[in-house]
Motif scaffolding. Structure first.
Motif, PDB file in Angstrom:
ATOM      1  N   GLY A  62       0.806  -1.201   0.000  1.00 46.67           N
ATOM      2  CA  GLY A  62       0.000   0.000   0.000  1.00 46.67           C
ATOM      3  C   GLY A  62       0.845   1.259   0.000  1.00 46.67           C
ATOM      4  O   GLY A  62       1.831   1.360   0.727  1.00 46.67           O
ATOM      5  N   SER A  63       0.482   2.199  -0.846  1.00 42.77           N
ATOM      6  CA  SER A  63       1.007   3.566  -0.884  1.00 42.77           C
ATOM      7  C   SER A  63       2.412   3.686  -1.457  1.00 42.77           C
ATOM      8  O   SER A  63       2.676   4.582  -2.259  1.00 42.77           O
ATOM      9  CB  SER A  63       0.937   4.223   0.497  1.00 42.77           C
ATOM     10  N   VAL A  64       3.337   2.822  -1.066  1.00 51.08           N
ATOM     11  CA  VAL A  64       4.666   2.787  -1.688  1.00 51.08           C
ATOM     12  C   VAL A  64       5.091   1.327  -1.797  1.00 51.08           C
ATOM     13  O   VAL A  64       4.640   0.486  -1.028  1.00 51.08           O
ATOM     14  CB  VAL A  64       5.735   3.570  -0.887  1.00 51.08           C
TER      15      VAL A  64
ATOM     16  N   SER B 273      -6.932   2.100 -11.683  1.00 50.12           N
ATOM     17  CA  SER B 273      -7.935   2.586 -10.726  1.00 50.12           C
ATOM     18  C   SER B 273      -7.866   4.093 -10.545  1.00 50.12           C
ATOM     19  O   SER B 273      -8.897   4.757 -10.431  1.00 50.12           O
ATOM     20  CB  SER B 273      -7.782   1.875  -9.380  1.00 50.12           C
ATOM     21  N   HIS B 274      -6.646   4.658 -10.507  1.00 46.97           N
ATOM     22  CA  HIS B 274      -6.504   6.110 -10.336  1.00 46.97           C
ATOM     23  C   HIS B 274      -5.048   6.506 -10.536  1.00 46.97           C
ATOM     24  O   HIS B 274      -4.175   5.655 -10.720  1.00 46.97           O
ATOM     25  CB  HIS B 274      -7.033   6.563  -8.977  1.00 46.97           C
ATOM     26  N   GLY B 275      -4.794   7.801 -10.491  1.00 46.84           N
ATOM     27  CA  GLY B 275      -3.510   8.329 -10.919  1.00 46.84           C
ATOM     28  C   GLY B 275      -2.432   8.440  -9.866  1.00 46.84           C
ATOM     29  O   GLY B 275      -1.399   9.057 -10.131  1.00 46.84           O
TER      30      GLY B 275
ATOM     31  N   PRO C 151       0.855   7.320  -7.794  1.00 46.03           N
ATOM     32  CA  PRO C 151       2.001   6.543  -8.319  1.00 46.03           C
ATOM     33  C   PRO C 151       1.974   5.067  -7.942  1.00 46.03           C
ATOM     34  O   PRO C 151       2.469   4.236  -8.717  1.00 46.03           O
ATOM     35  CB  PRO C 151       3.219   7.241  -7.687  1.00 46.03           C
ATOM     36  N   ASP C 152       1.415   4.738  -6.777  1.00 45.86           N
ATOM     37  CA  ASP C 152       1.398   3.324  -6.376  1.00 45.86           C
ATOM     38  C   ASP C 152       0.376   2.511  -7.173  1.00 45.86           C
ATOM     39  O   ASP C 152       0.223   1.307  -6.927  1.00 45.86           O
ATOM     40  CB  ASP C 152       1.172   3.173  -4.867  1.00 45.86           C
ATOM     41  N   HIS C 153      -0.294   3.164  -8.157  1.00 45.97           N
ATOM     42  CA  HIS C 153      -1.261   2.459  -8.997  1.00 45.97           C
ATOM     43  C   HIS C 153      -0.978   2.582 -10.492  1.00 45.97           C
ATOM     44  O   HIS C 153      -1.510   1.795 -11.281  1.00 45.97           O
ATOM     45  CB  HIS C 153      -2.684   2.929  -8.672  1.00 45.97           C
ATOM     46  N   CYS C 154      -0.163   3.581 -10.869  1.00 43.66           N
ATOM     47  CA  CYS C 154       0.026   3.754 -12.320  1.00 43.66           C
ATOM     48  C   CYS C 154       1.439   4.190 -12.725  1.00 43.66           C
ATOM     49  O   CYS C 154       1.689   4.376 -13.911  1.00 43.66           O
ATOM     50  CB  CYS C 154      -0.996   4.737 -12.880  1.00 43.66           C
TER      51      CYS C 154
ATOM     52  N   GLY D  33      -9.730  -0.628  -5.882  1.00 43.10           N
ATOM     53  CA  GLY D  33      -8.758   0.465  -6.001  1.00 43.10           C
ATOM     54  C   GLY D  33      -8.561   1.067  -4.616  1.00 43.10           C
ATOM     55  O   GLY D  33      -8.555   0.337  -3.612  1.00 43.10           O
ATOM     56  N   ASP D  34      -8.401   2.376  -4.552  1.00 43.17           N
ATOM     57  CA  ASP D  34      -8.301   3.061  -3.257  1.00 43.17           C
ATOM     58  C   ASP D  34      -9.604   3.794  -2.989  1.00 43.17           C
ATOM     59  O   ASP D  34     -10.073   4.561  -3.837  1.00 43.17           O
ATOM     60  CB  ASP D  34      -7.163   4.085  -3.276  1.00 43.17           C
ATOM     61  N   THR D  35     -10.171   3.582  -1.807  1.00 41.72           N
ATOM     62  CA  THR D  35     -11.454   4.217  -1.500  1.00 41.72           C
ATOM     63  C   THR D  35     -11.747   4.165  -0.013  1.00 41.72           C
ATOM     64  O   THR D  35     -11.310   3.241   0.689  1.00 41.72           O
ATOM     65  CB  THR D  35     -12.601   3.514  -2.251  1.00 41.72           C
TER      66      THR D  35
ATOM     67  N   ILE E 236     -10.280   8.638   2.041  1.00 44.39           N
ATOM     68  CA  ILE E 236      -9.021   8.193   1.426  1.00 44.39           C
ATOM     69  C   ILE E 236      -8.954   6.664   1.338  1.00 44.39           C
ATOM     70  O   ILE E 236      -8.888   6.102   0.244  1.00 44.39           O
ATOM     71  CB  ILE E 236      -7.799   8.744   2.200  1.00 44.39           C
ATOM     72  N   HIS E 237      -8.948   5.982   2.495  1.00 45.45           N
ATOM     73  CA  HIS E 237      -8.729   4.537   2.521  1.00 45.45           C
ATOM     74  C   HIS E 237      -9.721   3.835   3.445  1.00 45.45           C
ATOM     75  O   HIS E 237     -10.399   4.465   4.260  1.00 45.45           O
ATOM     76  CB  HIS E 237      -7.313   4.216   3.033  1.00 45.45           C
ATOM     77  N   LEU E 238      -9.718   2.494   3.342  1.00 41.29           N
ATOM     78  CA  LEU E 238     -10.403   1.619   4.292  1.00 41.29           C
ATOM     79  C   LEU E 238      -9.410   1.149   5.349  1.00 41.29           C
ATOM     80  O   LEU E 238      -8.213   1.058   5.091  1.00 41.29           O
ATOM     81  CB  LEU E 238     -10.959   0.380   3.584  1.00 41.29           C
TER      82      LEU E 238
ATOM     83  N   THR F 245      -5.897  -6.260   0.639  1.00 37.81           N
ATOM     84  CA  THR F 245      -4.685  -5.828  -0.048  1.00 37.81           C
ATOM     85  C   THR F 245      -4.354  -4.388   0.308  1.00 37.81           C
ATOM     86  O   THR F 245      -5.034  -3.762   1.118  1.00 37.81           O
ATOM     87  CB  THR F 245      -4.861  -6.017  -1.572  1.00 37.81           C
ATOM     88  N   HIS F 246      -3.241  -3.862  -0.295  1.00 41.08           N
ATOM     89  CA  HIS F 246      -2.849  -2.458  -0.107  1.00 41.08           C
ATOM     90  C   HIS F 246      -2.563  -2.141   1.366  1.00 41.08           C
ATOM     91  O   HIS F 246      -2.820  -1.041   1.853  1.00 41.08           O
ATOM     92  CB  HIS F 246      -3.949  -1.536  -0.668  1.00 41.08           C
ATOM     93  N   VAL F 247      -2.010  -3.109   2.087  1.00 43.73           N
ATOM     94  CA  VAL F 247      -1.559  -2.847   3.463  1.00 43.73           C
ATOM     95  C   VAL F 247      -0.168  -2.213   3.352  1.00 43.73           C
ATOM     96  O   VAL F 247       0.713  -2.742   2.654  1.00 43.73           O
ATOM     97  CB  VAL F 247      -1.499  -4.150   4.278  1.00 43.73           C
TER      98      VAL F 247
HETATM   99 ZN   LIG Z   1      -2.813   3.432  -3.172  1.00 41.50          ZN
END
Ligand SMILES: [Zn+2]
Ligand SMILES: [Zn+2]
Length: 258
Positions: A10-12, A62-64, A66-69, A169-171, A203-205, A225-227
């Protein structure tokens, strides 16, 4: 369908785990169809251990963030200058929320559209449904600080019939995300926040919210995921399992038959 985790940090990107990237493949019409979900920082490396990226049939972003695209620009370089260059490869469909094309240009750092040349870019709107081979993709608006989509993907089940994968994605938790996840066979849900009282909204769950989402949506299986790499994933999983008993953690290289 089979869901392969390329990276799920997650995130990085973490020390042994790239950021968000997942491969969904399915057999149909006598061939294997390959749909990539996100291509976050660090993912282009291990993706090449799983397949030749030139064989991808489509890419959903999912979105722009950096950790996704971020690695779309690296994939572009690989396709333009690597072994598949000059082979007449058709542009790979690239779908996502508004602005992903601009993110590729920014990372490429060029004033022209050369970085986008290997892709057939198309912005998806929330609520839009499109087909790609055996996959039917429906987008939903996610609750995140930038334009972001969650995806519901229907395709052939490994056991016959049809199956559904939903990727958040991120939500943050919201009604649109509960609706798009309804009765999913596999819900791939982010848990970007540790379970703290002071998490900002939108931002996140948390792990508990990922579990709540799975329970409210009646998802059969939950893949957390995305921990973030600095968070104890077993604590996040325990929080999710308190809400939904069929929760497991994503990990690089893990394959889920769906
Ligand atoms: Zn993310
Ligand atoms: Zn994000």
């Amino acid at each position: 369908m089979r869901l392969t985790v390329i990276g799920c940090a997650g995130s990085v990107a973490g020390p042994d785990n790239p950021a968000s990237s997942y491969l969904l493949d399915a057999e149909a019409d006598g061939r294997t169809w390959r749909l990539l979900l996100d291509l976050g920082s660090g993912a282009i490396g291990p993706l090449q251990a799983v397949l030749d990226p030139a064989t991808l049939d489509g890419i959903l972003i999912s979105h722009g963030h950096p950790d996704h695209c971020a690695d779309l620009a690296s994939l572009s370089v690989l396709l333009r200058y690597g072994p598949s260059s000059g082979t007449g490869l058709a542009p790979i469909p690239l779908w996502g929320p508004d602005g992903i094309d601009e993110r590729v240009r920014q990372v490429e750092g060029a004033s022209d559209d050369a970085g986008l040349a290997p892709f057939a870019w198309r912005a998806l709107a929330p609520g839009e449904t499109r087909s790609l081979g055996p996959f039917t993709v429906t987008a939903a608006r996610a609750w995140h600080p930038v334009p972001a989509l969650a995806y519901r993907i229907e395709g052939p089940s490994e056991s016959g019939g049809a199956a559904t994968v939903v990727f958040t994605g991120d939500t943050d938790l919201c009604d649109d995300i509960v609706a798009i996840a309804a009765d999913a066979d596999v819900l791939l849900a982010e848990a970007g926040w540790a379970d703290r009282a002071e998490n900002p909204i939108g931002i996140h769950l948390t792990g508990a919210q990922a579990g709540e989402l799975a329970r409210r949506a009646r998802a059969k299986r939950l893949v957390v995921t995305h921990v973030a790499s600095w968070v104890d994933p077993t604590a996040t999983l325990a929080q999710a399992r308190a809400e939904h008993p069929h929760a497991v953690l994503a990990a690089p290289g893990v394959v889920f038959d769906i």
